[in-house]
Design a protein around this motif. Sequence first.
Motif, short mmCIF file in Angstrom:
data_model
loop_
_atom_site.label_atom_id
_atom_site.label_comp_id
_atom_site.label_asym_id
_atom_site.label_seq_id
_atom_site.Cartn_x
_atom_site.Cartn_y
_atom_site.Cartn_z
N SER A 193 0.79 -1.23 0.00
CA SER A 193 0.00 0.00 0.00
C SER A 193 0.83 1.28 0.00
CB SER A 193 -0.96 -0.01 1.19
OG SER A 193 -0.25 -0.02 2.39
N SER A 194 2.12 1.14 0.15
CA SER A 194 2.93 2.35 0.12
C SER A 194 3.58 2.50 -1.25
CB SER A 194 4.03 2.28 1.18
OG SER A 194 3.47 2.33 2.46
N GLU A 195 3.35 3.64 -1.85
CA GLU A 195 4.04 3.90 -3.09
C GLU A 195 5.38 4.53 -2.73
OE1 GLU A 195 1.53 6.19 -5.58
OE2 GLU A 195 -0.28 5.06 -5.02
N ALA A 196 6.38 4.18 -3.53
CA ALA A 196 7.68 4.84 -3.39
C ALA A 196 8.34 4.64 -2.05
CB ALA A 196 7.53 6.33 -3.69
N LEU A 197 8.44 3.41 -1.62
CA LEU A 197 9.19 3.13 -0.39
C LEU A 197 10.66 3.49 -0.58
CD1 LEU A 197 7.92 -0.34 0.99
CD2 LEU A 197 7.79 1.90 2.09
N GLU A 198 11.09 3.29 -1.80
CA GLU A 198 12.49 3.57 -2.10
C GLU A 198 12.87 4.99 -1.72
OE1 GLU A 198 15.43 2.24 -5.80
OE2 GLU A 198 13.28 1.81 -5.74
N GLU A 199 11.94 5.90 -2.01
CA GLU A 199 12.25 7.31 -1.75
C GLU A 199 12.46 7.61 -0.28
OE1 GLU A 199 9.65 10.07 -3.66
OE2 GLU A 199 9.50 8.81 -5.46
N ILE A 200 11.90 6.76 0.57
CA ILE A 200 12.15 6.99 1.99
C ILE A 200 13.24 6.05 2.51
CG2 ILE A 200 9.96 8.08 2.59
CD1 ILE A 200 8.90 5.37 3.50
N GLY A 201 14.01 5.51 1.58
CA GLY A 201 15.24 4.82 1.98
C GLY A 201 15.15 3.31 2.06
N ILE A 202 13.97 2.75 1.74
CA ILE A 202 13.85 1.30 1.81
C ILE A 202 13.93 0.72 0.41
CG2 ILE A 202 12.41 -0.62 2.60
CD1 ILE A 202 11.12 1.69 4.44
N ALA A 203 15.14 0.40 0.01
CA ALA A 203 15.39 0.01 -1.37
C ALA A 203 14.87 -1.41 -1.64
CB ALA A 203 16.87 0.09 -1.68
N ASP A 204 15.09 -2.28 -0.70
CA ASP A 204 14.73 -3.69 -0.91
C ASP A 204 13.96 -4.22 0.30
OD1 ASP A 204 14.49 -6.35 -1.43
OD2 ASP A 204 16.61 -6.69 -1.89
N PRO A 205 12.67 -3.91 0.37
CA PRO A 205 11.91 -4.26 1.59
C PRO A 205 11.86 -5.76 1.84
CG PRO A 205 10.45 -3.44 -0.15
CD PRO A 205 11.84 -3.20 -0.61
N ILE A 206 11.87 -6.56 0.78
CA ILE A 206 11.83 -8.01 0.98
C ILE A 206 13.08 -8.48 1.72
CG2 ILE A 206 11.84 -10.24 -0.21
CD1 ILE A 206 9.13 -8.98 -0.32
N ALA A 207 14.21 -7.96 1.30
CA ALA A 207 15.45 -8.31 1.98
C ALA A 207 15.41 -7.86 3.43
CB ALA A 207 16.64 -7.67 1.26
N ALA A 208 14.85 -6.68 3.64
CA ALA A 208 14.75 -6.17 5.00
C ALA A 208 13.86 -7.07 5.85
CB ALA A 208 14.20 -4.74 4.99
#
Lengths: 242, 242, 242, 242
Positions: free
Chosen positions: A189-204
């Motif tokens: 549901s979040s667009e543009a997670l990357e922009e807030i620093g979460i490049a690879d949420p699955i890995a996280a």
Amino acid sequence: MATLDQKITRKERERQEREEKILELARTMLREVGYLGLSMDRIAAEMEYSKGTIYQHFCNKEEIILALANEALEKRLEMFEAAATWSGAETSRDRMAAIGAAAEEFVERYPQHFSVEQIVRSSSIWEKTSEERRQFMQVCEGRCMAIVSGVVREALAQGDLELPAGRSVEDLVFGLWSLNFGAYTIITSSEALEEIGIADPIAALRQSQNFMLDGYRWRPLSSEHDFNETFDQVKREVFGNG
Amino acid sequence: MATLDQKITRKERERQEREEKILELARTMLREVGYLGLSMDRIAAEMEYSKGTIYQHFCNKEEIILALANEALEKRLEMFEAAATWSGAETSRDRMAAIGAAAEEFVERYPQHFSVEQIVRSSSIWEKTSEERRQFMQVCEGRCMAIVSGVVREALAQGDLELPAGRSVEDLVFGLWSLNFGAYTIITSSEALEEIGIADPIAALRQSQNFMLDGYRWRPLSSEHDFNETFDQVKREVFGNG
Amino acid sequence: MATLDQKITRKERERQEREEKILELARTMLREVGYLGLSMDRIAAEMEYSKGTIYQHFCNKEEIILALANEALEKRLEMFEAAATWSGAETSRDRMAAIGAAAEEFVERYPQHFSVEQIVRSSSIWEKTSEERRQFMQVCEGRCMAIVSGVVREALAQGDLELPAGRSVEDLVFGLWSLNFGAYTIITSSEALEEIGIADPIAALRQSQNFMLDGYRWRPLSSEHDFNETFDQVKREVFGNG
Amino acid sequence: MATLDQKITRKERERQEREEKILELARTMLREVGYLGLSMDRIAAEMEYSKGTIYQHFCNKEEIILALANEALEKRLEMFEAAATWSGAETSRDRMAAIGAAAEEFVERYPQHFSVEQIVRSSSIWEKTSEERRQFMQVCEGRCMAIVSGVVREALAQGDLELPAGRSVEDLVFGLWSLNFGAYTIITSSEALEEIGIADPIAALRQSQNFMLDGYRWRPLSSEHDFNETFDQVKREVFGNG
DNA sequence: AATGAATGAGCGTTCATTCAT
DNA sequence: GATGAATGAACGCTCATTCAT
């Protein structure tokens, strides 16, 4: 006689195909326009069938959602079971990782299914079917948890894991569940997670899971074994996602 | 001149009071009857103002939801800030625990606010305001994360924590965020968690959080310090919930 | 040839049995769920035949109602005829009382039939079958009246009764008809007549009828003969209701 | 201030006029197409207002019927009261005849009102409002009966009438009620009464009523007094129908 | 002859929004 | 500025009827 049998079979097959088509459409619409946007009119319009025909398959809008949720549940259970019985697991924690991989694969492969689960969870769809809801939801959650709990209990039995005082098997499972459910919800549901620093949420997410289980001292720890590799292996070997 | 100013001030004050009243009503209704049950007619009926007047404040039903979400965000930020600057924190991990306590307190104290967040996240309310949504959601998530990230960075700076290779500060925060959001969502939307073995989900959440951070080797570990006590202390000292 | 005939006969018999079954079902449903609740779908669902088959018997929903009304009419006629030819009648007024008893018995024994009559009378079912309606209704009313008129004419012939100036036989019949139809309608559709002081409406109806005929000076008067006993006797002897 | 008052008055007046227009339309439609044919869509289409506007006046289809029934009840009560207090009555039986004339006038002047009563009585409209129905119907019947009963009791008190053993005042009233209700129902719903020999059903009804009361020995008997004249007189003097 | 899938107009009802007053 | 009457599209749902099989 053969002709008659065939006829019946064909009709029945057509019926099921139609039903599947309705559900497929509903699933997509649910994802695209949400529960509010999903309407019998729209489903009918988008198909080459009339409203009446849709109602011959599902006597309620809610029945469609229910069917969708059932599908999602079954799919997930199936995948969890496949993961839990993975022959490549050497340790109980491998098995746990395999289930994590199954959860990952589920969301990736069937994002609409996950969508449905969230909607079912959040909406007040159930006001009418309230009684059934409680039963269905609980069965859903119960059966999913049972598989995961089974692996945890196996770890306890084998001495790979001890629980801290006051914590139950279910508490551990709840932690994993929350983490996964929360992560996928945010990702979805979040667009543009990357922009807030979460490049690879699955890995996280994988990392967080591993560290949480490390915290529980479930051996082998993630410092002793590359569970990231286990995840990928399961997705390859069990789910053919290479 | 003074009189005029006063008049304007009074009018403005009345206006804001009215606005706050609308939002209060909407918040309660949202919680009680769900997004589907929330209607401009009903809001107007329940107030001493007419529909037209409400439209003078919010030109959309969606605008009301937006405002509600804004409120929720602000409330949470406020609480996170209070927690992050808690004077009783002796270590960076204490500070992290304090934020966890703030998150807990937020859901307990303002369940409607949490409700709103979930609705905003799941609904397709945003079709019209899609552009604004992206911005708003991102701002929301960004500001909340910034506070938490700050504490993590502080820990890194003070040598209490090292990140594993390839992991960013934001990944750690994402893990905590997922865990918390997931847990509260499940708690809020699942009836009868107890029946499936989860007697005290809040305690399970705390444990999971502590173990996840232990996994990250954020010192002091939960085996070295009773963070459960820290949670309670923060809720008492910062939020007066004793 | 004989075989063919037999076959046709069997088929025809089956057909009629099916038709009777449809009507029986419709009659019951009409009583239980009212005209609004009666639907072709429901009839088909409740039978072992399909909708299409039902349409082969009755090309309209209205046709079913029409057939039902026909049945009711026939039943009533049959009972009126039995009463009019009752061998126990000593006077023309006995014969009249016997018909009153028949009307009573009809409503008691076949309340659904009476229901149908009322529905047919009140509903605008007839728009389509308007032409047939006029014919059917008139035939219905005509034949029923003919029997009663016959008894009145017999009384006139025998000198038991003289009509006042300007009144016809049919006017007298109309009075009896109105009284009976009105009374049964009120009885059927009013809940709690007792609470407004009408403990035994059937007895009140008998009394009213007797006094109306007394008013006409139809001898013997009810003061000279116990017609209440006649009513009971007819119900016993003619209709086996003892 | 006057302007404001006027404005409010005008708006309110318009509102009431609109409401009356809706009811008028509904009344006519009910008569023409029956309960089944009455639809909110049709009402809206036939007016220069939209469906939503209709719903601002009546939140239910049933509410409209209820309002219509209420109107009918009130109208009839009003007319009964006017008849019961007619100053030209010399005897208690005159007064009774006056009420008969009122009933006659009611059906003639407001045939739609009578239609409504029949529909309300026969339809399964009330399934939803079942509780209210019982109350409303009973109040309706009770108040109407009370007036008639009053006249009967007056006759008893004055010695104009004695009841036969076992009969109550209400039984007599029930007889009159049945006779009138039945007669008007038949008149309203039967086409071509004339063809089956009933040239003047109203006259026949008057006759039947008179003879029924003669049967009860309510003095003066119809042989001693021309009640037909009384009927006409009441219609002229009380209802201006001459 | 029997079936039941398909239709589509129609139903009662809701509700965000507009706009004359 | 405040009002609430008016709108009309949309909703979930029903049902008599048709017709290919």
